[in-house]
Design a protein around this motif. Structure first.
Motif, PDB file in Angstrom:
ATOM      1  N   LEU A 124       6.692  11.273   8.895  1.00 26.34           N
ATOM      2  CA  LEU A 124       6.090  11.205   7.572  1.00 26.34           C
ATOM      3  C   LEU A 124       4.967  10.177   7.547  1.00 26.34           C
ATOM      4  CD1 LEU A 124       8.474   9.309   5.082  1.00 26.34           C
ATOM      5  CD2 LEU A 124       8.271   8.804   7.508  1.00 26.34           C
ATOM      6  N   GLU A 125       4.148  10.245   6.504  1.00 28.43           N
ATOM      7  CA  GLU A 125       3.052   9.296   6.322  1.00 28.43           C
ATOM      8  C   GLU A 125       3.534   8.096   5.506  1.00 28.43           C
ATOM      9  OE1 GLU A 125       0.405   9.698   7.907  1.00 28.43           O
ATOM     10  OE2 GLU A 125      -0.209  11.783   7.988  1.00 28.43           O
ATOM     11  N   ILE A 126       2.994   6.925   5.824  1.00 30.19           N
ATOM     12  CA  ILE A 126       3.246   5.703   5.066  1.00 30.19           C
ATOM     13  C   ILE A 126       1.954   5.321   4.360  1.00 30.19           C
ATOM     14  CG2 ILE A 126       4.108   3.335   5.169  1.00 30.19           C
ATOM     15  CD1 ILE A 126       6.094   5.312   6.296  1.00 30.19           C
ATOM     16  N   VAL A 127       2.059   4.920   3.103  1.00 31.69           N
ATOM     17  CA  VAL A 127       0.885   4.451   2.367  1.00 31.69           C
ATOM     18  C   VAL A 127       1.170   3.056   1.831  1.00 31.69           C
ATOM     19  CG1 VAL A 127       0.126   6.778   1.763  1.00 31.69           C
ATOM     20  CG2 VAL A 127       1.615   5.516   0.194  1.00 31.69           C
ATOM     21  N   GLU A 128       0.095   2.317   1.574  1.00 32.42           N
ATOM     22  CA  GLU A 128       0.218   0.946   1.075  1.00 32.42           C
ATOM     23  C   GLU A 128      -0.940   0.661   0.118  1.00 32.42           C
ATOM     24  OE1 GLU A 128      -0.384  -3.483   2.962  1.00 32.42           O
ATOM     25  OE2 GLU A 128       0.966  -2.126   4.051  1.00 32.42           O
ATOM     26  N   ALA A 129      -0.647  -0.111  -0.913  1.00 29.26           N
ATOM     27  CA  ALA A 129      -1.694  -0.544  -1.829  1.00 29.26           C
ATOM     28  C   ALA A 129      -2.464  -1.697  -1.195  1.00 29.26           C
ATOM     29  CB  ALA A 129      -1.084  -0.967  -3.157  1.00 29.26           C
ATOM     30  N   ASP A 130      -3.795  -1.568  -1.128  1.00 28.70           N
ATOM     31  CA  ASP A 130      -4.602  -2.614  -0.498  1.00 28.70           C
ATOM     32  C   ASP A 130      -4.847  -3.768  -1.459  1.00 28.70           C
ATOM     33  OD1 ASP A 130      -6.601  -1.848  -2.254  1.00 28.70           O
ATOM     34  OD2 ASP A 130      -7.877  -0.910  -0.730  1.00 28.70           O
ATOM     35  N   ALA A 131      -5.707  -4.696  -1.073  1.00 30.56           N
ATOM     36  CA  ALA A 131      -5.949  -5.899  -1.876  1.00 30.56           C
ATOM     37  C   ALA A 131      -6.460  -5.575  -3.269  1.00 30.56           C
ATOM     38  CB  ALA A 131      -6.947  -6.804  -1.147  1.00 30.56           C
ATOM     39  N   ASP A 132      -7.120  -4.430  -3.433  1.00 31.95           N
ATOM     40  CA  ASP A 132      -7.626  -4.009  -4.746  1.00 31.95           C
ATOM     41  C   ASP A 132      -6.647  -3.096  -5.481  1.00 31.95           C
ATOM     42  OD1 ASP A 132     -10.025  -5.391  -4.308  1.00 31.95           O
ATOM     43  OD2 ASP A 132     -10.842  -3.684  -3.177  1.00 31.95           O
ATOM     44  N   GLY A 133      -5.492  -2.822  -4.869  1.00 36.17           N
ATOM     45  CA  GLY A 133      -4.517  -1.938  -5.477  1.00 36.17           C
ATOM     46  C   GLY A 133      -4.741  -0.472  -5.176  1.00 36.17           C
ATOM     47  N   THR A 134      -5.731  -0.168  -4.327  1.00 40.97           N
ATOM     48  CA  THR A 134      -5.991   1.218  -3.941  1.00 40.97           C
ATOM     49  C   THR A 134      -4.991   1.662  -2.881  1.00 40.97           C
ATOM     50  OG1 THR A 134      -8.348   0.935  -4.406  1.00 40.97           O
ATOM     51  CG2 THR A 134      -7.718   2.822  -3.033  1.00 40.97           C
ATOM     52  N   VAL A 135      -4.376   2.814  -3.076  1.00 42.20           N
ATOM     53  CA  VAL A 135      -3.373   3.304  -2.131  1.00 42.20           C
ATOM     54  C   VAL A 135      -4.063   3.954  -0.943  1.00 42.20           C
ATOM     55  CG1 VAL A 135      -1.426   4.872  -1.826  1.00 42.20           C
ATOM     56  CG2 VAL A 135      -1.715   3.658  -3.993  1.00 42.20           C
ATOM     57  N   ARG A 136      -3.694   3.501   0.268  1.00 41.19           N
ATOM     58  CA  ARG A 136      -4.319   4.000   1.492  1.00 41.19           C
ATOM     59  C   ARG A 136      -3.263   4.291   2.546  1.00 41.19           C
ATOM     60  NH1 ARG A 136      -9.691   3.403   1.026  1.00 41.19           N
ATOM     61  NH2 ARG A 136     -10.505   1.817  -0.403  1.00 41.19           N
ATOM     62  N   PRO A 168       2.762   1.406  -8.014  1.00 39.36           N
ATOM     63  CA  PRO A 168       1.931   0.513  -8.831  1.00 39.36           C
ATOM     64  C   PRO A 168       0.772  -0.073  -8.011  1.00 39.36           C
ATOM     65  CG  PRO A 168       4.271   0.016  -9.097  1.00 39.36           C
ATOM     66  CD  PRO A 168       4.163   0.962  -7.940  1.00 39.36           C
ATOM     67  N   ALA A 169      -0.312  -0.369  -8.676  1.00 43.39           N
ATOM     68  CA  ALA A 169      -1.500  -0.919  -8.008  1.00 43.39           C
ATOM     69  C   ALA A 169      -1.298  -2.398  -7.725  1.00 43.39           C
ATOM     70  CB  ALA A 169      -2.735  -0.682  -8.868  1.00 43.39           C
ATOM     71  N   GLU A 170      -0.281  -2.688  -6.930  1.00 42.72           N
ATOM     72  CA  GLU A 170       0.056  -4.071  -6.583  1.00 42.72           C
ATOM     73  C   GLU A 170      -0.047  -4.231  -5.069  1.00 42.72           C
ATOM     74  OE1 GLU A 170       3.917  -7.032  -6.866  1.00 42.72           O
ATOM     75  OE2 GLU A 170       3.619  -5.493  -8.411  1.00 42.72           O
ATOM     76  N   PRO A 171      -0.951  -5.095  -4.585  1.00 42.85           N
ATOM     77  CA  PRO A 171      -1.184  -5.216  -3.136  1.00 42.85           C
ATOM     78  C   PRO A 171       0.108  -5.400  -2.343  1.00 42.85           C
ATOM     79  CG  PRO A 171      -2.787  -6.521  -4.348  1.00 42.85           C
ATOM     80  CD  PRO A 171      -1.792  -6.027  -5.360  1.00 42.85           C
ATOM     81  N   GLY A 172       0.219  -4.628  -1.255  1.00 43.54           N
ATOM     82  CA  GLY A 172       1.353  -4.767  -0.343  1.00 43.54           C
ATOM     83  C   GLY A 172       2.490  -3.818  -0.603  1.00 43.54           C
ATOM     84  N   LEU A 173       2.553  -3.198  -1.789  1.00 42.79           N
ATOM     85  CA  LEU A 173       3.623  -2.244  -2.055  1.00 42.79           C
ATOM     86  C   LEU A 173       3.417  -0.992  -1.210  1.00 42.79           C
ATOM     87  CD1 LEU A 173       4.228  -2.427  -5.903  1.00 42.79           C
ATOM     88  CD2 LEU A 173       5.374  -3.666  -4.061  1.00 42.79           C
ATOM     89  N   ARG A 174       4.522  -0.405  -0.765  1.00 46.05           N
ATOM     90  CA  ARG A 174       4.449   0.754   0.127  1.00 46.05           C
ATOM     91  C   ARG A 174       5.260   1.925  -0.414  1.00 46.05           C
ATOM     92  NH1 ARG A 174       4.461  -0.440   6.612  1.00 46.05           N
ATOM     93  NH2 ARG A 174       2.473  -1.549   6.670  1.00 46.05           N
ATOM     94  N   ALA A 175       4.890   3.094   0.058  1.00 40.70           N
ATOM     95  CA  ALA A 175       5.657   4.313  -0.210  1.00 40.70           C
ATOM     96  C   ALA A 175       5.676   5.152   1.051  1.00 40.70           C
ATOM     97  CB  ALA A 175       5.052   5.099  -1.371  1.00 40.70           C
ATOM     98  N   GLU A 176       6.717   5.943   1.187  1.00 41.08           N
ATOM     99  CA  GLU A 176       6.866   6.859   2.325  1.00 41.08           C
ATOM    100  C   GLU A 176       6.753   8.282   1.789  1.00 41.08           C
ATOM    101  OE1 GLU A 176       9.785   3.512   4.292  1.00 41.08           O
ATOM    102  OE2 GLU A 176      10.633   5.238   3.239  1.00 41.08           O
ATOM    103  N   VAL A 177       5.692   8.972   2.184  1.00 40.06           N
ATOM    104  CA  VAL A 177       5.356  10.269   1.589  1.00 40.06           C
ATOM    105  C   VAL A 177       6.188  11.364   2.251  1.00 40.06           C
ATOM    106  CG1 VAL A 177       3.508  11.867   1.003  1.00 40.06           C
ATOM    107  CG2 VAL A 177       3.025   9.407   1.179  1.00 40.06           C
TER     108      VAL A 177
END
Length: 332
Positions: A124-136, A168-177
């Motif tokens: 699966l893909e992992i995503v993370e909110a960057d320093a600006d809160g953008t999910v990448r 949430p647009a909070e830096p460092g938070l992650r999700a597993e898609v």
């Protein structure tokens, strides 16, 4: 992750197999295989005891579960069972000759498809909110070094996140898609013409997603960094509620499912110790094993995703006991 788990030098190609590194419910007790055999018998009754009854063991490891299920089935049922082990590794040399070894599940079958700890190893893909809160997307090299993708997140991934794991647009938070897992499960279910599909895994629900994800590695019985070099298992818990997004599918805790199938952790009566000491010791051992399989905070917290296919309601022989409301069953 795909290459590290299933490539030519992947973890699941190693000769010792998964059991050489971690312990599942299958390895914890023969009671688990007995419960699966009981479930297969209930599916058999729901199907009207067909001339051929399929049992498909997805992610079969080295065939431990399917072998034990065949061993404990009633003779009349076992004589009609066509057993399949689905695994990318090669067939073990000493496997029961009755078991057909395959890399993909058979299509057009009637029976029980059982996937114990399969979906947690579907890449699966992992995503993370960057320093600006953008999910990448999180990019990972073979040595485990991580970076964030500079490209915008694809629409399919974003839609899945919005539906199942809003981040949430909070830096460092992650999700597993879990999009690929949803699709893998749907494809497995489609192989059934009639019967029941069951996926068993550590899971979480939409209202309680872990803020930093669950991705981890296992090697030699211990948790380790999930470095994708083939030296360790790489696993993440499963959003089973996303996989279950079809009419009729339900998710219940393992403790609920196993209790409905007759696995309980009650101690035997002390009077048995004086009447038949050997039987008391056996019963005590079974009670301990059952307690481990159903324990809160442990194996009992696994989720059982159950999806019936082509089964009319009401289903005979208490198969629907496994599809009742969780709260009602836990009160019982």
């Amino acid at each position: 992750m795909e290459e590290a788990l299933y490539g030519p030098r992947g973890f699941y190609r190693r000769p010792e197999g998964p059991a050489g590194h971690f312990r599942t419910s299958v390895h914890a007790s023969a009671l688990f295989a007995g419960a699966v055999a009981e479930l297969l018998c209930r599916v058999d009754a729901a199907l009207g005891e067909p001339p051929e009854l399929a049992f498909v063991d997805m992610a079969a490891g080295r065939g431990e579960l399917v072998s034990r299920v065949l061993h404990v089935l009633p003779e009349e049922v076992a004589a009609r069972v066509r057993a399949y082990a689905v695994e990318r590794a090669g067939r073990p040399a000493d496997l029961d000759h009755r078991i057909e070894w395959r890399s993909e599940p058979p299509a057009g079958i009637s029976g029980l498809l059982f996937a114990n700890e399969w979906l947690d190893n579907v890449p699966l893909e992992i995503v993370e909110a960057d320093a600006d809160g953008t999910v990448r997307l999180v990019l990972v090299r073979e040595d485990g070094e991580e970076s964030l993708d500079s490209a915008p997140l694809g629409q399919e991934l974003r839609l899945w996140l919005d539906a199942w794991w809003p981040l949430p647009a909070e830096p460092g938070l992650r999700a597993e898609v879990g999009l690929d897992r949803d699709e893998a499960w749907a494809a497995a279910v489609r192989t059934l013409e009639r019967g029941l599909a069951v996926a068993v895994d550590y899971s979480h629900a939409r209202g309680a997603r872990p803020p930093f994800g669950t991705l981890t590695g296992f090697r030699d019985g211990r948790e380790t960094a999930p470095v994708p070099d083939g030296s360790c298992d790489i696993t993440a818990h499963v959003a089973l509620d996303a996989c279950a997004a079809t009419p009729g599918a339900r998710v219940v805790p393992q403790r609920t499912a196993l209790r409905a199938l007759g696995v309980t952790g009650g101690r035997p009566p002390l009077t048995l110790a004086s009447q038949d000491p050997a039987a008391y010791v056996r019963a005590l051992t079974h009670a301990g094993e059952a307690a481990e399989l159903t324990a809160r905070g442990g194996l009992g917290d696994f989720g059982w995703l159950m999806e019936p296919v082509g089964l009319t309601d009401p289903v005979p022989v208490r198969l629907t006991d496994l599809l009742v409301d969780v709260a009602d069953h836990e009160e019982q």
